[in-house]
Scaffold this motif. Sequence first.
Motif, PDB file in Angstrom:
ATOM      1  N   ARG A 126      -3.620  -4.574  -0.345  1.00  0.00           N
ATOM      2  CA  ARG A 126      -2.450  -3.904   0.247  1.00  0.00           C
ATOM      3  C   ARG A 126      -1.244  -3.956  -0.695  1.00  0.00           C
ATOM      4  NH1 ARG A 126      -4.050  -0.731   1.907  1.00  0.00           N
ATOM      5  NH2 ARG A 126      -2.268  -0.085   3.129  1.00  0.00           N
ATOM      6  N   SER A 175      -4.953   0.562  -4.228  1.00  0.00           N
ATOM      7  CA  SER A 175      -6.066   0.541  -3.279  1.00  0.00           C
ATOM      8  C   SER A 175      -7.332   1.170  -3.847  1.00  0.00           C
ATOM      9  CB  SER A 175      -5.685   1.295  -1.996  1.00  0.00           C
ATOM     10  OG  SER A 175      -4.777   0.530  -1.244  1.00  0.00           O
ATOM     11  N   LYS A 176      -7.191   2.283  -4.542  1.00  0.00           N
ATOM     12  CA  LYS A 176      -8.398   2.978  -5.018  1.00  0.00           C
ATOM     13  C   LYS A 176      -8.776   2.535  -6.425  1.00  0.00           C
ATOM     14  CE  LYS A 176      -7.652   5.182  -1.234  1.00  0.00           C
ATOM     15  NZ  LYS A 176      -8.395   5.286  -0.015  1.00  0.00           N
ATOM     16  N   TYR A 221      -2.336  14.853   3.729  1.00  0.00           N
ATOM     17  CA  TYR A 221      -2.841  13.520   4.078  1.00  0.00           C
ATOM     18  C   TYR A 221      -2.508  13.226   5.535  1.00  0.00           C
ATOM     19  CZ  TYR A 221      -3.010   8.365   3.833  1.00  0.00           C
ATOM     20  OH  TYR A 221      -3.267   7.031   4.036  1.00  0.00           O
ATOM     21  N   TYR A 242       6.599  16.283   1.019  1.00  0.00           N
ATOM     22  CA  TYR A 242       5.592  15.272   0.673  1.00  0.00           C
ATOM     23  C   TYR A 242       4.429  15.960  -0.042  1.00  0.00           C
ATOM     24  CZ  TYR A 242       1.550  12.256   1.212  1.00  0.00           C
ATOM     25  OH  TYR A 242       0.421  11.513   0.952  1.00  0.00           O
ATOM     26  N   VAL A 258       0.767  15.368  -2.731  1.00  0.00           N
ATOM     27  CA  VAL A 258      -0.165  14.600  -3.571  1.00  0.00           C
ATOM     28  C   VAL A 258      -0.549  15.540  -4.712  1.00  0.00           C
ATOM     29  CG1 VAL A 258      -2.374  13.354  -3.651  1.00  0.00           C
ATOM     30  CG2 VAL A 258      -1.012  13.359  -1.549  1.00  0.00           C
ATOM     31  N   GLY A 280       0.838  -1.209   0.000  1.00  0.00           N
ATOM     32  CA  GLY A 280       0.000   0.000   0.000  1.00  0.00           C
ATOM     33  C   GLY A 280       0.864   1.246   0.000  1.00  0.00           C
ATOM     34  N   GLY A 281       0.265   2.339  -0.502  1.00  0.00           N
ATOM     35  CA  GLY A 281       1.003   3.599  -0.590  1.00  0.00           C
ATOM     36  C   GLY A 281       1.498   4.060   0.767  1.00  0.00           C
ATOM     37  N   GLN A 282       0.709   3.763   1.789  1.00  0.00           N
ATOM     38  CA  GLN A 282       1.082   4.220   3.122  1.00  0.00           C
ATOM     39  C   GLN A 282       2.433   3.646   3.551  1.00  0.00           C
ATOM     40  OE1 GLN A 282      -2.106   4.888   5.673  1.00  0.00           O
ATOM     41  NE2 GLN A 282      -0.978   4.391   7.516  1.00  0.00           N
ATOM     42  N   SER A 290      -0.478   3.318  -5.670  1.00  0.00           N
ATOM     43  CA  SER A 290      -1.149   2.250  -4.951  1.00  0.00           C
ATOM     44  C   SER A 290      -2.311   1.717  -5.783  1.00  0.00           C
ATOM     45  CB  SER A 290      -1.674   2.860  -3.651  1.00  0.00           C
ATOM     46  OG  SER A 290      -2.712   2.080  -3.127  1.00  0.00           O
ATOM     47  N   PRO A 307      -2.247   8.107  -5.259  1.00  0.00           N
ATOM     48  CA  PRO A 307      -3.231   7.020  -5.243  1.00  0.00           C
ATOM     49  C   PRO A 307      -4.485   7.310  -6.076  1.00  0.00           C
ATOM     50  CG  PRO A 307      -3.284   8.215  -3.157  1.00  0.00           C
ATOM     51  CD  PRO A 307      -2.260   8.892  -4.018  1.00  0.00           C
ATOM     52  N   TYR A 308      -4.702   8.593  -6.429  1.00  0.00           N
ATOM     53  CA  TYR A 308      -6.003   8.977  -7.024  1.00  0.00           C
ATOM     54  C   TYR A 308      -5.938   9.398  -8.483  1.00  0.00           C
ATOM     55  CZ  TYR A 308      -7.225   9.136  -2.105  1.00  0.00           C
ATOM     56  OH  TYR A 308      -7.419   8.790  -0.802  1.00  0.00           O
ATOM     57  N   ASP A 362       3.022  11.253  -3.936  1.00  0.00           N
ATOM     58  CA  ASP A 362       2.101  10.170  -3.587  1.00  0.00           C
ATOM     59  C   ASP A 362       0.899  10.259  -4.533  1.00  0.00           C
ATOM     60  OD1 ASP A 362       0.691   8.245  -2.229  1.00  0.00           O
ATOM     61  OD2 ASP A 362       0.188   9.511  -0.509  1.00  0.00           O
ATOM     62  N   ASN A 364      -5.813  14.349  -1.024  1.00  0.00           N
ATOM     63  CA  ASN A 364      -6.572  14.022   0.164  1.00  0.00           C
ATOM     64  C   ASN A 364      -6.014  14.930   1.244  1.00  0.00           C
ATOM     65  OD1 ASN A 364      -7.656  12.922   2.439  1.00  0.00           O
ATOM     66  ND2 ASN A 364      -6.774  10.876   2.206  1.00  0.00           N
TER      67      ASN A 364
HETATM   68  C1  LIG Z   1      -3.043  10.513  -0.179  1.00  0.00           C
HETATM   69  C2  LIG Z   1      -3.040   9.086   0.223  1.00  0.00           C
HETATM   70  N1  LIG Z   1      -1.879   8.428   0.221  1.00  0.00           N
HETATM   71  C3  LIG Z   1      -1.809   7.133   0.568  1.00  0.00           C
HETATM   72  C4  LIG Z   1      -2.934   6.452   0.947  1.00  0.00           C
HETATM   73  C5  LIG Z   1      -2.730   5.045   1.414  1.00  0.00           C
HETATM   74  O1  LIG Z   1      -3.428   4.126   0.780  1.00  0.00           O
HETATM   75  P1  LIG Z   1      -2.957   2.614   0.723  1.00  0.00           P
HETATM   76  O2  LIG Z   1      -1.943   2.393   1.785  1.00  0.00           O
HETATM   77  O3  LIG Z   1      -4.205   1.840   0.928  1.00  0.00           O
HETATM   78  O4  LIG Z   1      -2.377   2.474  -0.631  1.00  0.00           O
HETATM   79  C6  LIG Z   1      -4.177   7.086   0.973  1.00  0.00           C
HETATM   80  C7  LIG Z   1      -5.389   6.376   1.406  1.00  0.00           C
HETATM   81  O5  LIG Z   1      -6.414   6.901   1.683  1.00  0.00           O
HETATM   82  C8  LIG Z   1      -4.226   8.446   0.592  1.00  0.00           C
HETATM   83  O6  LIG Z   1      -5.358   9.140   0.612  1.00  0.00           O
END
Ligand SMILES: Cc1ncc(COP(=O)(O)O)c(C=O)c1O
Length: 398
Positions: free
Chosen positions: A245, A237-238, A128, A170, A172, A102-104, A235, A207-208, A205, A177
């Motif tokens: 993950r 995830s979305k 974020y 950091y 986005v 996951g990105g996190q 990531s 993810p979107y 980062d 987000n």
């Molecule tokens: C900006 C941003 N980065 C990273 C993530 C992490 O997502 P994940 O770990 O599920 O890839 C999120 C999830 O909401 C996010 O909004």
Amino acid sequence: MEFEEMWSDRLKSLKGNAIREIFKLLANPNVVSFAGGFPTLGLLPKKEISAIANEILTGEDAEKILQYGGTEGYSPLLESGLNYAKRFGVQGEIKNTLVISGGQQGIDLMFKAFINKGDVVLVENPTYLACLHILKTYEGVAVGVDSDEDGINIEDLENKIKTYRPKIFYVVADFSNPTGKTLSLEKRKAICEITAKYGVIVIEDNPYGEIRFSGEKLPSIKSFDKTGNVVYVTSFSKTIAPGLRTGIAVGDERIIRKMTIGKQAVDVHTSNLSQAIVDLYLRRGLLQPHLKEIIPVYKSKKEAMYGAIQKYMPLDRVKFTNPDGGLFIWGEFFDKSVDLDKCFMDCVTKTDTAYVSGSSFFAKEGITNCLRLNYSNASIEQIENGIKKLGNYFKENL
Ligand SMILES: Cc1ncc(COP(=O)(O)O)c(C=O)c1O
């Protein structure tokens, strides 16, 4: 046993991530939550994923998948994941690529690699919230950079770099987000130039980026990187499913190596099964049709929420973003003394509707006049009713 005296310095004063804490409060099924950032249930591609998983686990490589794997990642996914990142102009080879859980985890491994106690990381104002949370676990210090309608204020970025000498910035760039804002092309280039000039590492980062409703797709900040100071984190995830993950980081080979060493100590490697599923999902071209299915749904939900905001919110006192993609709308009351932290429980109790107060998204404490609303996890009807109730509550109580 008494643990209070025993917690590590890193975690002893750290509270839970605000949104994770809110989830506990929202166990009541009657509450409509605009608090999370979950993909829409019913749209996760379970049929395709279960068919792929079945194929993997009944195939001749099944035991290989169930065995330990390399920390860098499952080789086929390193290749297909890198190709996926190239959709945003990211340049790199396999040696520049790491599969992450996951990105996190990408953010966590970057801070683990670079941040000592007291080191400064610049973040957007607001940013974020998990980034702030992770940074605290490494005892780093977040400093906010001001933001305009089209994202980060470049002048303020340069000033803050000169003042604070941060190691990392950091950001986005696409549908951030919490605000849903997107950085203009000029700003992407400027970020690259300025950070390279002062030797600041950028975590981009993304993810979107694929969840775009309107406007032109923009190249990543990483695509303008000439010195190797930008690490791109993305990531699935979305775009596929958060429970898998799985994500990808692309950056300078030396940084990727350090992140890999950090990852060895955390989870050895991302689940091989998840990696193999994502790989086949990408290779079989299933992502584009899936995006074609989910984007119109998210778009209609965003439009329903933005439309309801226009009808029901006290717009003489609060303004909202109208994003071209992503999962969030951001609201800001003009009166800075409005306290959306304080009224949160009262609001949920009276309206059965939840938002996230914006305070958790700022590096600086005490900014309470903002809120984040998520539209992906509620039905159109719930969005209309929920925004109406929130709007009335705000009109009567704030
Ligand atoms: C900006 C941003 N980065 C990273 C993530 C992490 O997502 P994940 O770990 O599920 O890839 C999120 C999830 O909401 C996010 O909004």
